[in-house]
Write a protein that holds these residues in place. Structure first.
Motif, short mmCIF file in Angstrom:
data_model
loop_
_atom_site.label_atom_id
_atom_site.label_comp_id
_atom_site.label_asym_id
_atom_site.label_seq_id
_atom_site.Cartn_x
_atom_site.Cartn_y
_atom_site.Cartn_z
N VAL A 129 0.83 -1.21 0.00
CA VAL A 129 0.00 0.00 0.00
C VAL A 129 0.87 1.26 0.00
O VAL A 129 0.58 2.22 -0.72
CB VAL A 129 -0.96 -0.01 1.21
N GLN B 249 -4.88 7.66 -1.47
CA GLN B 249 -5.52 6.76 -2.42
C GLN B 249 -7.01 7.07 -2.53
O GLN B 249 -7.57 7.10 -3.63
CB GLN B 249 -5.31 5.30 -2.00
N ARG B 250 -7.63 7.27 -1.40
CA ARG B 250 -9.06 7.57 -1.41
C ARG B 250 -9.34 8.86 -2.17
O ARG B 250 -10.31 8.95 -2.94
CB ARG B 250 -9.57 7.70 0.04
N VAL C 193 -3.36 5.66 2.48
CA VAL C 193 -4.75 5.26 2.27
C VAL C 193 -5.62 6.49 2.00
O VAL C 193 -6.49 6.48 1.12
CB VAL C 193 -5.28 4.47 3.48
N LEU D 185 -5.91 -0.39 -2.48
CA LEU D 185 -6.54 -1.52 -1.79
C LEU D 185 -7.82 -1.96 -2.48
O LEU D 185 -8.24 -3.11 -2.35
CB LEU D 185 -6.83 -1.15 -0.33
#
Length: 339
Positions: free
Chosen positions: A274, A329-330, A326, A280
């Motif tokens: 990640v 990425q979102r 994360v 993910l």
């Protein structure tokens, strides 16, 4: 067609081209971010410690994390397809203790090593069958695979088995000296070869394109006539194979097999992948990013060791980095959906 004919000024035309280029290659942004973090940590370590960056340190960075890099290669395939594999640490522990038992029983390494790799592949294929044909969620299926592998490791032996086989010893102890004080070992070469092969498979084969398509939108991949079932089976089989190979490398690294080896390693592997920029949710990411993710992970451990502080800070730092990636990425996914 020129900018004058289209009615756009040269400046606006160039801006549009740059924007289009950025959109087409947006998947490389997290990879570049991971590479930038790695370089920034090297610079910061050199400034703070004075003698931090050296060929010896960078060579040992790859040497100490060769097994994790192999696991990350297999995990990249699984996460790109939209799945997850929680079994890799347990499979590595099982194949390691299995190989140690076989070698101590007099089985030659040219038989024991393929058996270790094949055992990992079989467990990975078992997880893939659960996911594809029994519609079990990847989290649950791989959790079952984790318990299976750990249980099999306990069946093989509860004791630490020392391995003194010359072949496995040579994998770790052999040093190939390079100019400038660099060195690599056979285990590092195995890990880097795995990265190169995986990059080629994902970037230049029909199977690789199918993996990206399945992770992006499985239903659309089915409507396009892509072999979704085969791809999902293969990504878990590849992950299991990599876990078996990591078992070989880790056994050579520690010169032993132990049924509890690899506990928590699956989380380290997922974190490295990640941090390396693989989404993910699937469908976006590169093996090269996973390589940088592993290097960042290993460098964090090295910095913590240099500082002499509690190792819990390593987990805190990795957790913070994982949270940042994360969130990034979102944000990227939300921007892509708005387009």
């Amino acid at each position: 067609m020129s900018a004058t004919v289209t009615g756009l000024s040269p400046e606006r035309d160039l801006t549009g081209r740059l924007r289009a280029f950025a959109v087409r290659h947006s998947g490389w942004v997290p990879v570049l971010a991971a590479a930038a973090i790695f370089v920034a940590m090297l610079i910061g370590g050199q400034v703070y410690f004075g003698t931090f960056v050296s060929p010896r340190l960078l060579s040992s960075l790859l040497l100490d994390n060769a097994y994790l890099l192999i696991l990350a290669v297999g995990m990249t395939f699984v996460i790109l397809s939209g799945g997850i594999d929680l079994s890799v640490g347990a499979v590595m522990g099982f194949t390691g203790i299995l190989g140690a038992k076989l070698l101590l029983s007099g089985v030659p390494p040219f038989i024991a090593v393929p058996v270790m790799i094949a055992a990992g592949a079989v467990i990975g294929l078992f997880i893939g069958v659960l996911v594809q044909y029994f519609d079990v969620q990847p989290f649950i299926a791989s959790l079952a695979g984790m318990f299976l592998a750990r249980g099999l490791a306990f069946v093989v032996s509860l004791d630490t088995l020392r391995v003194s086989d010359p072949f496995l010893g040579a994998l770790q102890s052999s040093r190939f000296r390079l100019p400038g004080g660099w060195y690599i070992t056979p285990t590092v070469i195995i890990a880097l070869v795995a990265v190169v092969i995986a990059a080629w498979v994902l970037g230049w084969t029909r199977f690789g394109r199918t993996v990206y398509a399945v992770g992006g939108n499985e239903q659309s991949a089915r409507l396009m006539g892509l072999p979704v079932a085969r791809a999902k089976l293969l990504v878990y089989a590849i992950s299991g194979t990599c876990a078996g190979l990591a078992g070989v490398v880790f056994t050579a690294y520690t010169s032993s097999g132990y049924s509890l080896n690899g506990i928590g390693t699956e989380l380290d592997t997922i974190a490295a992948v990640v941090i390396g920029g693989t989404l993910l949710s699937g469908g976006s990411g590169y093996v090269l990013g996973s390589l940088f993710g592993v290097l960042v992970y290993g460098l964090i451990k090295t910095v913590i060791s240099f500082l002499g502080v509690d190792t819990s800070w390593m987990r805190i730092t990795i957790g913070a980095l994982l949270l940042v990636f994360v969130v990034v990425q979102r944000f990227l996914v939300m921007r892509a959906r708005r387009r």
